[in-house]
Scaffold this motif. Structure first.
Motif, PDB file in Angstrom:
ATOM      1  N   ALA A  80       0.790  -1.123   0.043  1.00 26.46           N
ATOM      2  CA  ALA A  80       0.107   0.115  -0.101  1.00 26.46           C
ATOM      3  C   ALA A  80       0.757   1.271   0.070  1.00 26.46           C
ATOM      4  O   ALA A  80       0.550   2.346  -0.618  1.00 26.46           O
ATOM      5  CB  ALA A  80      -0.966  -0.038   1.247  1.00 26.46           C
ATOM      6  N   GLY A  81       1.906   1.356   0.808  1.00 26.43           N
ATOM      7  CA  GLY A  81       3.083   2.384   0.559  1.00 26.43           C
ATOM      8  C   GLY A  81       3.561   2.721  -0.646  1.00 26.43           C
ATOM      9  O   GLY A  81       3.610   3.864  -0.967  1.00 26.43           O
ATOM     10  N   ALA A  82       3.843   1.683  -1.483  1.00 18.65           N
ATOM     11  CA  ALA A  82       4.377   2.031  -2.680  1.00 18.65           C
ATOM     12  C   ALA A  82       3.508   2.375  -3.771  1.00 18.65           C
ATOM     13  O   ALA A  82       3.650   3.479  -4.522  1.00 18.65           O
ATOM     14  CB  ALA A  82       4.903   0.713  -3.408  1.00 18.65           C
ATOM     15  N   ILE A  87       0.886   7.397  -6.416  1.00 22.52           N
ATOM     16  CA  ILE A  87      -0.351   8.519  -6.387  1.00 22.52           C
ATOM     17  C   ILE A  87       0.200   9.607  -6.133  1.00 22.52           C
ATOM     18  O   ILE A  87       0.040  10.836  -6.708  1.00 22.52           O
ATOM     19  CB  ILE A  87      -1.610   7.849  -5.606  1.00 22.52           C
ATOM     20  N   GLY A  88       0.984   9.857  -4.814  1.00 20.34           N
ATOM     21  CA  GLY A  88       1.535  11.048  -4.325  1.00 20.34           C
ATOM     22  C   GLY A  88       2.396  11.762  -5.267  1.00 20.34           C
ATOM     23  O   GLY A  88       2.440  12.862  -5.399  1.00 20.34           O
ATOM     24  N   SER A  89       3.322  10.912  -6.039  1.00 18.08           N
ATOM     25  CA  SER A  89       4.183  11.575  -6.831  1.00 18.08           C
ATOM     26  C   SER A  89       3.384  12.162  -8.077  1.00 18.08           C
ATOM     27  O   SER A  89       3.599  13.154  -8.504  1.00 18.08           O
ATOM     28  CB  SER A  89       5.209  10.339  -7.630  1.00 18.08           C
ATOM     29  N   ILE A  90       2.386  11.537  -8.751  1.00 12.33           N
ATOM     30  CA  ILE A  90       1.591  12.017  -9.599  1.00 12.33           C
ATOM     31  C   ILE A  90       0.811  13.251  -9.410  1.00 12.33           C
ATOM     32  O   ILE A  90       0.745  14.256  -9.907  1.00 12.33           O
ATOM     33  CB  ILE A  90       0.677  10.908 -10.216  1.00 12.33           C
ATOM     34  N   VAL A 138      10.697  16.135  -3.217  1.00 12.40           N
ATOM     35  CA  VAL A 138       9.722  15.204  -2.631  1.00 12.40           C
ATOM     36  C   VAL A 138       9.311  14.226  -3.588  1.00 12.40           C
ATOM     37  O   VAL A 138       9.406  13.079  -3.295  1.00 12.40           O
ATOM     38  CB  VAL A 138       8.508  15.722  -1.925  1.00 12.40           C
ATOM     39  N   ILE A 139       9.218  14.610  -4.933  1.00 14.38           N
ATOM     40  CA  ILE A 139       8.790  13.793  -6.118  1.00 14.38           C
ATOM     41  C   ILE A 139       9.918  12.741  -6.317  1.00 14.38           C
ATOM     42  O   ILE A 139       9.646  11.584  -6.413  1.00 14.38           O
ATOM     43  CB  ILE A 139       8.457  14.577  -7.075  1.00 14.38           C
ATOM     44  N   VAL A 140      10.964  13.149  -6.270  1.00 14.50           N
ATOM     45  CA  VAL A 140      12.005  12.190  -6.419  1.00 14.50           C
ATOM     46  C   VAL A 140      12.127  10.927  -5.493  1.00 14.50           C
ATOM     47  O   VAL A 140      12.243   9.988  -5.725  1.00 14.50           O
ATOM     48  CB  VAL A 140      13.645  12.776  -6.269  1.00 14.50           C
ATOM     49  N   ALA A 141      11.866  11.472  -4.184  1.00 15.09           N
ATOM     50  CA  ALA A 141      11.903  10.476  -2.975  1.00 15.09           C
ATOM     51  C   ALA A 141      10.654   9.511  -3.061  1.00 15.09           C
ATOM     52  O   ALA A 141      10.814   8.429  -2.889  1.00 15.09           O
ATOM     53  CB  ALA A 141      11.993  11.131  -1.558  1.00 15.09           C
ATOM     54  N   GLU A 160      16.751  -0.027  -3.349  1.00 16.06           N
ATOM     55  CA  GLU A 160      17.770   0.800  -2.799  1.00 16.06           C
ATOM     56  C   GLU A 160      17.204   2.021  -2.063  1.00 16.06           C
ATOM     57  O   GLU A 160      16.126   2.557  -2.867  1.00 16.06           O
ATOM     58  CB  GLU A 160      18.865   0.913  -3.246  1.00 16.06           C
ATOM     59  N   THR A 161      17.989   2.596  -1.231  1.00 12.96           N
ATOM     60  CA  THR A 161      17.650   4.028  -0.839  1.00 12.96           C
ATOM     61  C   THR A 161      17.813   5.066  -1.847  1.00 12.96           C
ATOM     62  O   THR A 161      18.724   4.615  -2.882  1.00 12.96           O
ATOM     63  CB  THR A 161      18.191   4.325   0.448  1.00 12.96           C
ATOM     64  N   VAL A 162      17.018   6.008  -1.854  1.00 11.45           N
ATOM     65  CA  VAL A 162      17.590   7.169  -2.823  1.00 11.45           C
ATOM     66  C   VAL A 162      18.815   7.699  -2.647  1.00 11.45           C
ATOM     67  O   VAL A 162      19.355   7.712  -1.700  1.00 11.45           O
ATOM     68  CB  VAL A 162      16.440   8.175  -2.668  1.00 11.45           C
ATOM     69  N   HIS A 163      19.681   7.585  -3.847  1.00 11.13           N
ATOM     70  CA  HIS A 163      21.223   8.093  -4.068  1.00 11.13           C
ATOM     71  C   HIS A 163      20.997   9.484  -4.189  1.00 11.13           C
ATOM     72  O   HIS A 163      19.992  10.042  -5.002  1.00 11.13           O
ATOM     73  CB  HIS A 163      21.781   7.349  -5.023  1.00 11.13           C
ATOM     74  N   PRO A 164      21.963  10.219  -3.582  1.00 12.76           N
ATOM     75  CA  PRO A 164      22.033  11.658  -3.571  1.00 12.76           C
ATOM     76  C   PRO A 164      22.007  12.156  -5.121  1.00 12.76           C
ATOM     77  O   PRO A 164      21.619  13.303  -5.422  1.00 12.76           O
ATOM     78  CB  PRO A 164      23.276  12.135  -2.943  1.00 12.76           C
ATOM     79  N   ILE A 165      22.833  11.196  -6.199  1.00 14.20           N
ATOM     80  CA  ILE A 165      22.882  11.510  -7.482  1.00 14.20           C
ATOM     81  C   ILE A 165      21.618  11.845  -8.086  1.00 14.20           C
ATOM     82  O   ILE A 165      21.640  12.616  -9.186  1.00 14.20           O
ATOM     83  CB  ILE A 165      23.784  10.767  -8.212  1.00 14.20           C
ATOM     84  N   GLU A 166      20.591  11.078  -7.814  1.00 13.43           N
ATOM     85  CA  GLU A 166      19.246  11.037  -8.276  1.00 13.43           C
ATOM     86  C   GLU A 166      18.558  12.446  -8.127  1.00 13.43           C
ATOM     87  O   GLU A 166      17.509  12.929  -8.886  1.00 13.43           O
ATOM     88  CB  GLU A 166      18.302   9.847  -7.686  1.00 13.43           C
ATOM     89  N   PHE A 167      18.987  13.196  -7.129  1.00 15.71           N
ATOM     90  CA  PHE A 167      18.273  14.446  -6.955  1.00 15.71           C
ATOM     91  C   PHE A 167      18.989  15.770  -7.751  1.00 15.71           C
ATOM     92  O   PHE A 167      18.322  16.673  -8.035  1.00 15.71           O
ATOM     93  CB  PHE A 167      18.797  14.864  -5.370  1.00 15.71           C
ATOM     94  N   TRP A 168      20.236  15.372  -8.504  1.00 13.87           N
ATOM     95  CA  TRP A 168      20.703  16.142  -9.557  1.00 13.87           C
ATOM     96  C   TRP A 168      19.710  16.671 -10.714  1.00 13.87           C
ATOM     97  O   TRP A 168      19.769  17.943 -11.299  1.00 13.87           O
ATOM     98  CB  TRP A 168      21.894  15.657  -9.832  1.00 13.87           C
ATOM     99  N   ALA A 169      18.874  15.774 -11.071  1.00 12.64           N
ATOM    100  CA  ALA A 169      17.845  15.743 -12.125  1.00 12.64           C
ATOM    101  C   ALA A 169      16.764  17.062 -11.776  1.00 12.64           C
ATOM    102  O   ALA A 169      16.195  17.671 -12.534  1.00 12.64           O
ATOM    103  CB  ALA A 169      17.147  14.525 -12.457  1.00 12.64           C
TER     104      ALA A 169
END
Length: 201
Positions: A80-82, A87-90, A138-141, A160-169
């Motif tokens: 349910a969390g996923a 839904i939260g991202s969209i 927040v959307i990236v997370a 995996e946990t979100v990697h800092p590099i993913e926030f660069w986008a």
């Protein structure tokens, strides 16, 4: 100060573009939701080991040979969390766009009325600045939580946990939010200067 004819035309143009953009955001949100939530499950693109493929395009009219690096999978029995993260991202993406569009239209409407250095405009830029600075992160997370949920449901492990590099986008949008925040500071100083000037008259 009464706006000139050119300024009125610019303000009307911004208002019209704002309405059009709001419609596009609504359609885009619906299409994104329909692309992810399908009858076969949650559709998600994941990276795969490179391998040669034979496929067709244009409804089978064209034969294609190439190397596949990604695959669209369908995940079922997700947590349910996923699902909530998807839904939260969209929803947050759509809400962010609509808030920014509404704020820009408010500023254009005030300009149309000849109201430039007013609290409403300062607040509009402040809200835009905060939204653009925080929402992308927040959307990236949320997307990371959603991806991990899809991978777990498909048998790839917990992810995996979100990697800092993913926030660069998201950095360009965040930088834009900071710039808009500085504009709000300039407007607040303009309001104070206008009040002081009026007090001297």
């Amino acid at each position: 100060m009464e706006p000139t004819r050119s300024e009125r035309a610019d303000a009307f143009t911004v208002l019209l573009y704002g309405l059009g953009a709001a419609v596009v955001v609504g359609i885009g949100t619906w299409l994104r939701g329909a692309a992810v939530f399908r009858d076969d499950g949650i559709a998600w693109v994941i990276p795969i080991d490179e391998q040669p493929i034979d496929a067709t395009a244009e409804s089978g009219a064209i034969a294609v040979e190439g190397i596949a690096q990604e695959a669209l999978i369908f995940a079922t029995d997700m947590s349910a969390g996923a699902v909530a993260a998807i839904i939260g991202s969209i929803a947050l993406w759509a809400l962010t766009a609509l808030v920014v569009i509404s704020a820009v239209m408010l500023v254009a409407f005030n300009f149309l009325r000849g109201r430039v250095f007013v609290p409403g405009n300062a607040w509009a830029f402040t809200i835009m600045g905060w939204v653009l600075s925080l929402a992308p992160l927040v959307i990236v997370a949320l997307d990371n939580v959603a991806r991990n949920g899809v991978l777990a449901a498909a048998g790839f492990g917990e992810g995996e946990t979100v990697h800092p590099i993913e926030f660069w986008a998201a950095i360009p949008v965040v930088a834009g939010g900071i710039a808009v925040g500085l504009i709000s500071v300039a407007f607040r100083r303009g309001i104070r200067l206008q009040k002081e000037t009026e007090g001297l008259v």
